[in-house]
Every structure is written in C-alpha cells, then in structure tokens.
Design an enzyme around this catalytic site. Sequence first.
Site: not given
Length: 683
Positions: A363, A392, A410, A412, A414, A497, A543
């Site tokens: 992000c 992570r 991900q 991902d 945004h 979420k 997200h």
Amino acid sequence: MLTVMLPDGSRREYESSVSAYDVATEIGPGLAKAAVVAEVDGAMIDLHAPLPSAGEVQLRLLTKRDRAALDVLRHSCAHVMAQAVMRLYEGVQLAFGPYTETGFYYDMALEKPLSEEDFPKIEAEMKKIVKENERYERLEMPRKEALELCREMGQKFKVEHIETGLAEFETLSFYRQGEFLDLCRGRHVPSTRFIGKGFKLLSLAGAYWKGDASNQQLQRLYATVFFDKKELKEHLHRLEEAKRRDHRVLGKKHNLFDFDEQVGAGLVLWKPKGAVVRQELQNFIAEHLQRQGYGQVFTPHIGKLELYRTSGHFPYYQESQFPPLVGRDQMKKLADEGCSCGDLANMLSEGEIEGYLLKPMNCPHHIRIYASEKRSYRDLPVRLAEFGTVYRWEQSGELGGLSRVRSFTQDDAHLFVTEDQLSDEIDQCLDLVKIVLNTLGMDDYRVRVGLRDPNSDKYVGEADQWDRAEAACRKAAEGMGVDFTAEEGEAAFYGPKIDFVVRDVIGREWQLGTVQVDYQLPQRFELEYTGADNQTHRPVMVHRAPFGSMERFVGVLIEHFAAAFPLWLAPEQLRLLTVSEKSETYGKEVEQRLREEGFRIEADYRGQKLGAKIREAQLDLIPYMLVVGEKDAENGTVTVRDRIEGDLGAMPLEAAIVKLKQEVTDKTVRQVGGSRNDGDQNS
RNA sequence: GCUGCUGUAGCUCAGUGGUAGAGCACUUCCUUGGUAAGGAAGAGGUCAUGAGUUCAAGUCUCAUCAGCAGCUCCA
C-alpha cells in the site's frame, strides 16, 4: 403435577418426581436403552436428573443419532481419559477437557510428560473404566465448598478457575464417576458403558493454560470417540483421505514447488510446473483488471523506513517484519562508536538513522504513486494493481507449506475513491472475488466481515470513520446474497474488511480473497483530490486481493483439485503417446503443430508398451493423452484419451485442436465422476 | 516463539552400538507392443549439520538447521 410435552405433540402427566429416563422407560424399553441425554425446554439435562415437580415442560430424548448427544459422549469420554491418566501417573493437574468438532481433548500438567508410547496403556485403562460401567453422578455445592474441595484434591488450575473464570457463580457442579471427581458443568451420559469401544487417542500437543502464551504450557491429549467402532474407522479413514490431497505432498509429487533448507524456511521455490499454474491465474486476473479499468504498476521490493513510519507499519509491527537494512557506512560508524543492537533498534525506531525495509505491504508504494500527481475528482477512482511480493517474518512455528510463508505475492490493488463511489467500488471488488471462486468451482467458502475489537487499542483512526467504514462493509456483504458472519477483532489495524475464508484438507481455515476499507492511510499520507466545488477533499482507500496471495491460493487450489487441474491451468495439458517407435516421425509432427497452437504438450517416444505410457500419464494427472500409431499417421488423426472419460476414439488433428482450444477458453472445470481415474489408486 | 515428534538414495520408507537396505523412479540393453505396470543388467549414500560419549555411532547425549502436529500469532 408435572406435564411433559413430547416432540410428537403427545403429553404425559406425572404426580411424583420423575427423570427423563423414567419417561423414556414408560414410552418403551427400546427408547430407554437408546436415550443418552435429554433436552428440557431446550436446555441439556442428564438423563437421570429429576425433572421439575410441577408445571409443563418440553422434553426431547436424545439418542446416538443426535449430534448434540455425540458432543455429550465426547465430553464424558474426556473424563474417562483423565481418570485413566490419573490412575496411571502421579501428580496430574487437570485443566480443561472439552469436546471439539471432531473429538475431544484434555489439557493437563504431569510430573513426567506423556509420550505417544503411553497411549496403549491409557487406552487399555479407559477400556477398563468403560467396562466398570460407573455412573456419572452430578454434585452441586456452594462455591466456597467447591473451592475447598479442589484445594483438597490439589487441583490448582481448577482452584484458579473457580476464583477467576467462575467468580460470578454461587453454585458450582461436579461430576463423579468411580473415584474420579471433576469440576464440570456437564452434561454427561448416564454411565461409562455408553462410551463403548469407538474411542482412540490421537495426538499429543502443547497448549497454554487459558490460551495465553504467557501462562504455563500444558500437555494437551487429543482423542476422539464415536458411538460405534465403525464410525470411528470411517473417521480415521477420512483423515487418511484428506492427507492424500495435502498440497505439500502433491506439490512435491508433481514437481509444483519446493522449499530448500539452504534458501530458508518459508521461502517458496516455484518449479516450472507450479509456475504455470500461478502464471495462468495471474493472466486470468489481469484480463479482468483490464476490463474493470485498473492501471498496472510495478514497485520495488524495498522502501525507506520513513515510508513505513508514515504508514504506521514501523516500528509498531516490527516483530513481524524482516529487520531493517542499514547502509554499510552507517553500520561501520555505529560499530566504531560501540553501538549495541539495542541502541541501533532504538535509533531506527526514533528515525535518528535511516534504513530500508523489505516491504511488508504494497500500500505505501501505491499511495506514493497516487500522490505523484495532482488529482481531480474527475480522475477518481484511481485503481492501481500490482502482483506485489511482500516479506513478513512469520514465527517459525507458523510456517507451513504454501499456506503461511515469509515471502509471498499478493494480487494486490488499491483503489482511491470518493466517498460517493465507495459502495459501488466495493461491490465491484466483491464481484471479482466471486468470479474467481466461481470459475474455479470453489463453493466451499464462508464470508466474514471483520470488525474492530472495541476493547483493543491496536487500531488507528477516528471512531466515526470506523463506523462509516464498517457500515459500508456490512452493506456490501448484505448485497452479495450469501451468508456472512460479522466478527469483532478481525479487522485490519487501519480498517474493517470482508474476507473469503476457505478450509484446507486438515480443517484449518485460511483467508483468501479480501476487500478492506481504509480511511486511515489517506489521512496519514495526507492524500487529496480537488472536488467539483474546487475544494480539497480526502479520498477513501480500498485494499483488495481476490486471491489473497498467489502462494496460499495455489496451495488451496492444489487441494481443491487434488492436483488434477482443469485444462486451462494444467502444467502439462497434453501428452502425446506413440504406439510404437514406428510412429515417432508422425508424432513429432503432431507435437510441433500443437506446440505452435499454444498447448503445453510433452511427448513420450520411449520404446515402452502403450499401456505403460498411459498408466504414467494417468498418474501424472495429464488432462488429455493423444495416442498416435500407424493408423493415425495414415489418416492424419490423433486418438484422444480423456483422463476422466477414457478413450474418445480417433479424430482429425484439426478437430482435436478446436475441441481442446474451446475447453481452454471456457476454463471448463470437469470433476472426476468415476472411481479409478483420479490417479491415486496406487497410493 | 512454546511443547512434543521427525530428519537414511530423486520419492516412500526398513535398519539390534560392529562392512548401508527395499520398493518405485533413473541409466543401458533386449522387446515394436492400439488404451492403466514386458524383461534383464546397472548406477545411485558425508545416514540434515556440528560437537560429545565409546575400542567402535545411522543407532546413545547435546546444540544448530529444517519439517510435522498442536498452542500462541497473522497489519
């Protein structure tokens, strides 16, 4: 006078005190024998407990066909297991021993830890207790007496529990069978005979007292019980079946991915075959992103600590990140100054020295892309997508296969939207998740709306923004037309979420697709756009990741298909098999033609018998085999064998190409119907 | 991270303190066979890594690494 109403609508009246068992006996000796426990006005009660002396009650007698009765049986069996352990070993301190979805456990502390070698002995003792047919006897007493009793028995966990967890209760109940007495709410089967022979100790594990890692760790003894031995056998068989679908096993067997000690724990090596699956899934998503008006971006795998101080990821989530990268000159200088690791950590936290972080999320990078231009309301929504790899530092005990790794990608994106656009954009994101799951035939999932835990301080932002964001998520979930649960404490630190959660083969739940609403990061990064009113406004962020992570999703997918992927995803779509080496020339022509048409094809030209080649291809889970022999070479045909249906006969090569291409385009999912063609007849 | 278990050939696994084993896979040769296993021979090992005990360690002890189960955690 007591009036008992039965589920069939009939009623019975009693002058003197009776138990549920008495009622059952009166109805029929068969029922009395089959009854395990009873329900009075919806509350569970022991079969031999007296019913109220007057009034009217609804009575239901539960037999072994009722799920609730099985739970009671399991709880009773937990007592027997504890009793057996206490007979055999010294200094046993009991904690909790509840039933679970598939069995039961008992947490306990022993002077000498148990090992699996103790299981047969414990099981034998349990058998003895079952045979003794001791009655489960309920005792109730005031809390003071209960406390005294547990102290006398030297059961310190029970004492603590009475003083803390049960502080509000005036009267506490115990159950006794034989010499065994345990603080327990109940209910139980009438006597140990009911447990029968369908029990088995399964495993041994550590568990913390009251689930708190700062408390003493106990030994948890897992076991299960069924009303009869046959059901137990079936259950154990199902566990074995599940193991065969395990993505860790199948991933190795079919060369999809690997882990390597030298590379590091939790770091996936995607092998060519696994990479095909992942790449096809990415292509699939990319196609939909293009349709939905996303912009594809690429960002680096690291970013300055300053970026994450602003986002709030550093230093607050430091323990789940790889440690920061600090410049060589700076490290040397600090070393020369005699700076300790602790000093270094402090200086990094305080921002006194700079460093870089392997990105734990995408992000912040996407936010800086948004901020790189002056934005007008006419530009919104801005949708930035990236297959972004994040890092992570998961605790070592958490790593497992593809489900929990230390570096993952991900799918991902945004979205930066106006408040007015929020609802539609969330809906569109949810649609995408549903398209993904539907296309793959995955319907065994649940939807969870993750809300903040009102008692926690880990969240950032204002309460009213949270309220609005949570309301938006609830509304979107309601609009989906599927069941969902709203769960407190499941929110991200920046916002609520909507998660799609699936179960793996061993029953563990994994979050896959997720859509999250965020008012916080736009504020922290002071994001803006110019509205129609020529005033500055703040966008809202969404997200979203339909797969969640490529690693976890592929892991779940392997188990979902048991590695027998549909044609569009199969790493090896076709295998060409020659009947004999005489057909090799024609085979090469056909192979080349199909390769040019874009199929992933391998060919088996070995001097083996056709039967052997087919067997191998079946076990390798190849969707289609193309058999070519001398007849095919003459006629320009291929003889198609479907992994599922078997021999489809000869057809012109061009016709086969059309058919196969159609199946790829349609992303057809064909489930195995037969019994012997799922490729694991031998395992 | 915690507790327990495990680590032997590419894979699945045997192996009693005394010369390292099997099945499958692999290589070579024979076989030229039309829809689930043709035959023969061969090659393959720092027994996870490092220390210790012992005349002698794959085997016993400890540490490290990695995996498994559960717990705790998962922005």
